[in-house]
Motif scaffolding. Structure first.
Motif, PDB file in Angstrom:
ATOM      1  N   GLY A   1     -21.860  32.724  16.287  1.00  0.00           N
ATOM      2  CA  GLY A   1     -21.812  31.367  17.190  1.00  0.00           C
ATOM      3  C   GLY A   1     -22.207  30.016  16.168  1.00  0.00           C
TER       4      GLY A   1
ATOM      5  N   HIS B   1     -20.498  19.895  19.271  1.00  0.00           N
ATOM      6  CA  HIS B   1     -19.689  20.990  19.643  1.00  0.00           C
ATOM      7  C   HIS B   1     -20.484  22.084  19.308  1.00  0.00           C
ATOM      8  CE1 HIS B   1     -16.239  23.375  21.272  1.00  0.00           C
ATOM      9  NE2 HIS B   1     -16.372  24.115  20.243  1.00  0.00           N
ATOM     10  N   SER B   2     -20.305  23.249  20.309  1.00  0.00           N
ATOM     11  CA  SER B   2     -21.229  24.415  20.188  1.00  0.00           C
ATOM     12  C   SER B   2     -20.335  25.567  20.835  1.00  0.00           C
ATOM     13  CB  SER B   2     -22.362  24.534  20.797  1.00  0.00           C
ATOM     14  OG  SER B   2     -22.407  24.523  22.345  1.00  0.00           O
ATOM     15  N   ASP B   3     -20.135  26.697  20.244  1.00  0.00           N
ATOM     16  CA  ASP B   3     -19.517  27.892  20.829  1.00  0.00           C
ATOM     17  C   ASP B   3     -19.952  29.247  20.248  1.00  0.00           C
ATOM     18  OD1 ASP B   3     -17.370  27.726  22.700  1.00  0.00           O
ATOM     19  OD2 ASP B   3     -16.305  26.606  21.282  1.00  0.00           O
TER      20      ASP B   3
END
Length: 119
Positions: free
Chosen positions: A80, A44-46
């Motif tokens: 992030g 996941h990344s954000d």
């Protein structure tokens, strides 16, 4: 093993990048995300909103208190993150070193600790 890559930007990074530089950085992140997915490393990344959109929550004596915005004096903020799966620290370090935002700030690489319920 699972790792988290915490992206820190200088407090003035967003103000000093031109619109074109910002667009290029965003495009680089999308391409990097796709590469990690293709290679099986992405979990996941954000990106995170700016620190002035944050709330700090604390529970003391069963009472919740919330304050707006960050109150820690700092020159960098958490901008992030990526959560990746890598076979070891060497591979995780290589991946984290390719995160596009590392050119403007810093990336903290940390193994994720798996907790289990005690019997």
């Amino acid at each position: 093993m699972r790792y988290i890559c915490l992206i820190y930007n200088s407090a003035d990074t967003d103000g000093r990048l031109t619109a074109d530089e910002t667009d290029e950085l965003i495009k680089a992140h999308f391409a990097f995300d796709e590469e990690l997915r293709r290679d099986g490393f992405m979990i996941h990344s954000d990106a995170l909103e700016m620190p002035d959109r944050a709330s700090v929550l604390r529970v003391r004596n069963n009472e919740l208190s919330a304050t707006d915005g960050p109150y820690v004096e700092t020159k960098e903020h958490l901008a992030g993150f990526y959560v990746i799966e890598a076979p070891g620290i060497e591979t995780a370090t290589e991946i984290a070193g390719r995160i596009p935002s590392a050119r403007y700030g810093a990336v903290e690489l940390r193994p994720v600790r798996t907790l289990t319920l005690p019997n």
